[in-house]
Design a protein around this motif. Sequence first.
Motif, short mmCIF file in Angstrom:
data_model
loop_
_atom_site.label_atom_id
_atom_site.label_comp_id
_atom_site.label_asym_id
_atom_site.label_seq_id
_atom_site.Cartn_x
_atom_site.Cartn_y
_atom_site.Cartn_z
N HIS A 84 0.84 -1.20 0.00
CA HIS A 84 0.00 0.00 0.00
C HIS A 84 0.88 1.25 0.00
CE1 HIS A 84 -3.29 2.74 0.70
NE2 HIS A 84 -2.69 3.22 1.79
N VAL A 85 0.77 2.04 -1.09
CA VAL A 85 1.58 3.26 -1.20
C VAL A 85 0.89 4.20 -2.19
CG1 VAL A 85 3.07 2.26 -3.00
CG2 VAL A 85 3.93 4.15 -1.58
N HIS A 86 1.09 5.52 -2.00
CA HIS A 86 0.48 6.55 -2.84
C HIS A 86 1.58 7.27 -3.63
CE1 HIS A 86 -3.47 6.73 -0.54
NE2 HIS A 86 -2.68 6.13 0.34
N TYR A 87 1.68 7.04 -4.93
CA TYR A 87 2.74 7.73 -5.66
C TYR A 87 2.53 9.23 -5.75
CZ TYR A 87 1.45 8.85 -10.62
OH TYR A 87 0.98 9.42 -11.78
N PRO A 88 1.29 9.75 -5.82
CA PRO A 88 1.14 11.21 -5.89
C PRO A 88 1.53 11.94 -4.60
CG PRO A 88 -0.82 10.08 -6.71
CD PRO A 88 0.00 9.07 -5.99
N PHE A 276 -7.16 -4.15 1.77
CA PHE A 276 -7.61 -3.02 2.58
C PHE A 276 -6.44 -2.50 3.41
CE2 PHE A 276 -11.29 -5.77 1.87
CZ PHE A 276 -12.20 -4.86 1.34
N ALA A 277 -6.11 -1.24 3.20
CA ALA A 277 -5.00 -0.65 3.95
C ALA A 277 -5.44 -0.35 5.37
CB ALA A 277 -4.54 0.62 3.25
N HIS A 278 -4.60 -0.72 6.31
CA HIS A 278 -4.68 -0.38 7.74
C HIS A 278 -5.43 -1.43 8.56
CE1 HIS A 278 -2.75 3.26 6.57
NE2 HIS A 278 -3.74 3.58 5.78
N GLY A 279 -6.76 -1.37 8.67
CA GLY A 279 -7.46 -2.34 9.51
C GLY A 279 -7.01 -2.27 10.96
N VAL A 280 -6.77 -1.07 11.46
CA VAL A 280 -6.28 -0.91 12.83
C VAL A 280 -7.36 -1.20 13.85
CG1 VAL A 280 -5.28 0.74 14.47
CG2 VAL A 280 -4.56 0.78 12.07
N HIS A 281 -8.59 -0.81 13.53
CA HIS A 281 -9.70 -0.92 14.50
C HIS A 281 -10.79 -1.80 13.88
CE1 HIS A 281 -7.79 2.46 16.60
NE2 HIS A 281 -7.71 3.04 15.42
N LEU A 282 -10.71 -3.10 14.09
CA LEU A 282 -11.67 -4.02 13.50
C LEU A 282 -12.40 -4.82 14.57
CD1 LEU A 282 -9.58 -5.50 10.53
CD2 LEU A 282 -11.43 -3.82 10.38
N GLN A 283 -13.66 -5.13 14.30
CA GLN A 283 -14.43 -6.02 15.17
C GLN A 283 -14.08 -7.48 14.83
OE1 GLN A 283 -18.57 -5.07 14.54
NE2 GLN A 283 -18.21 -2.85 14.68
N GLY A 294 -11.08 -14.32 1.89
CA GLY A 294 -9.72 -14.43 1.36
C GLY A 294 -9.10 -13.07 1.08
N ALA A 295 -9.67 -12.00 1.65
CA ALA A 295 -9.14 -10.66 1.44
C ALA A 295 -7.90 -10.45 2.30
CB ALA A 295 -10.20 -9.62 1.79
N ALA A 296 -7.19 -9.35 2.04
CA ALA A 296 -5.93 -9.08 2.72
C ALA A 296 -5.94 -7.70 3.35
CB ALA A 296 -4.76 -9.19 1.74
N LEU A 297 -5.07 -7.54 4.35
CA LEU A 297 -4.83 -6.25 4.97
C LEU A 297 -3.40 -5.82 4.70
CD1 LEU A 297 -6.45 -6.82 8.49
CD2 LEU A 297 -7.38 -5.42 6.63
N ALA A 298 -3.20 -4.52 4.53
CA ALA A 298 -1.86 -3.94 4.42
C ALA A 298 -1.53 -3.27 5.75
CB ALA A 298 -1.79 -2.95 3.28
N PHE A 299 -0.54 -3.80 6.42
CA PHE A 299 -0.07 -3.29 7.71
C PHE A 299 0.88 -2.12 7.43
CE2 PHE A 299 2.95 -4.66 11.43
CZ PHE A 299 2.61 -3.53 12.14
N CYS A 300 0.51 -0.93 7.89
CA CYS A 300 1.25 0.30 7.57
C CYS A 300 1.72 0.97 8.86
CB CYS A 300 0.38 1.25 6.76
SG CYS A 300 -0.31 0.53 5.25
N PRO A 301 2.70 0.40 9.55
CA PRO A 301 3.05 0.89 10.88
C PRO A 301 3.58 2.31 10.91
CG PRO A 301 4.69 -0.68 10.09
CD PRO A 301 3.54 -0.75 9.14
N VAL A 324 -1.72 -10.88 5.39
CA VAL A 324 -1.25 -9.53 5.72
C VAL A 324 0.01 -9.23 4.93
CG1 VAL A 324 -0.37 -8.01 7.54
CG2 VAL A 324 -2.24 -9.61 8.04
N GLY A 325 0.03 -8.09 4.26
CA GLY A 325 1.24 -7.57 3.64
C GLY A 325 1.70 -6.34 4.38
#
Length: 440
Positions: A84-88, A276-283, A294-301, A324-325
């Motif tokens: 997960h990254v934003h080039y702009p 899905f980027a982050h997922g810091v606060h999930l139920q 089978g979805a994934a989360l991007a861990f962006c510490p 998790v990526g």
Amino acid sequence: MGTFAQNRRFEAHRAELIHSLDDPSRVGADASFVYFEDGLLVVDETGQVAALGPAAELLPTLPPETTLLEHRDGLICPGFIDAHVHYPQTGVIASYGARLLDWLTEYTFPAERAFADPDLARAVAGRFLTELLRNGTTTALVFCTVHPESVDAFFAAAQARRMRMIAGKVLMDRNAPAYLKDTPQSGCEDSRTLIERWHGKGRLSYAVTPRFALTSSDEQLARSGELLAEYPGLHLHTHLSESEEEIAEVLRLFPDRSSYLDVYDHFNLLGERSVFAHGVHLQDADCERLADAGAALAFCPSSNLFLGSGLFDLARMESHEINVGLGTDVGAGTSFSLLRTLNDAYKVQQLRQHSLSPLKSLYLATLGGARALRLQDRLGNFETGKEADFLVLDCHATPLISYRMARAERIEERLFALMTLGDDRVVREAFVMGKSAFKR
């Protein structure tokens, strides 16, 4: 080991060598990796891995025309994968003093406005990809802007470098400045045109990219789901549960939905290629649903710390077996280096009372990222036939790293030192499809 086809040319790279086989949290540390103190990685002329093994065993089997490259004091590993990254946002990295929603208003939206200019988009795309390679990232899942020109510029630059990239046009039709809004119809039409032009071309793939639920109407989210159904193999890339303020606003806008994730699920945006980027606060129910889909989360510490968003609970995601990526999330993330990002990841997990091992860190930055992006059949380790994107890391890149390495007895210690003390200076050379793409 591998066998060598006739009438093909090969290059063999000799160095200390390591790669992941599986997630150590699932199979245990010893079964999760392969390491050779004196290893050989053989790449064929098509840019694929032809063989891997101890140098002493493989060298006598090489065809006589093979080119041998020795990387003294180097450690070869797979290329890093940024989930997960934003080039702009390259130009607003290290901008002071904002939390998530303020960050968008103060920095992100004004910066993205300029990407309607194709010349500027091309210039930034080139700088961004060069920065990725300098830091050892050979594949990434990338946000562009609302402008189709930003996507064309990015994909053209990535194609010229033969890099495997996934990206897409941002969809955003509300709660944003007028100069950055599209409409459900225009966003869908522009996305369809870009999909037809770029998806599956060379090493490029397209991601349907609503910025997040706050900035897309019901109709736009519904059309995003329709695009995913229309073009099998697309990715879905968006943000999820990054900050508590954001979550509260999403629930206010979608009062009939049980959670933030349920908004995306309702519009058919949840699948095995959804990241899905982050997922810091999930139920707990969200975690179960992500795993089922089978979805994934991007861990962006780094960006979570920088914006004060919260501490990602990796152990919880492991318990639910969610892929998790690792994401730098530049520009709120403060470095393009996944080594520095792993440094932050370790500290975040310490605050979560969870130890992030160096073998798990290696996995997150390589094979784990490939699995998160559903590219594990092509990337992430050195299995025969995979694309040969790899790095030569310098174990003596700085005086302090060299001093520490002299006192590290096991490969796990050496990895941890590189991940704690390292940055772009550690990347001596980056190879894309077997060809040198960056050399320090």
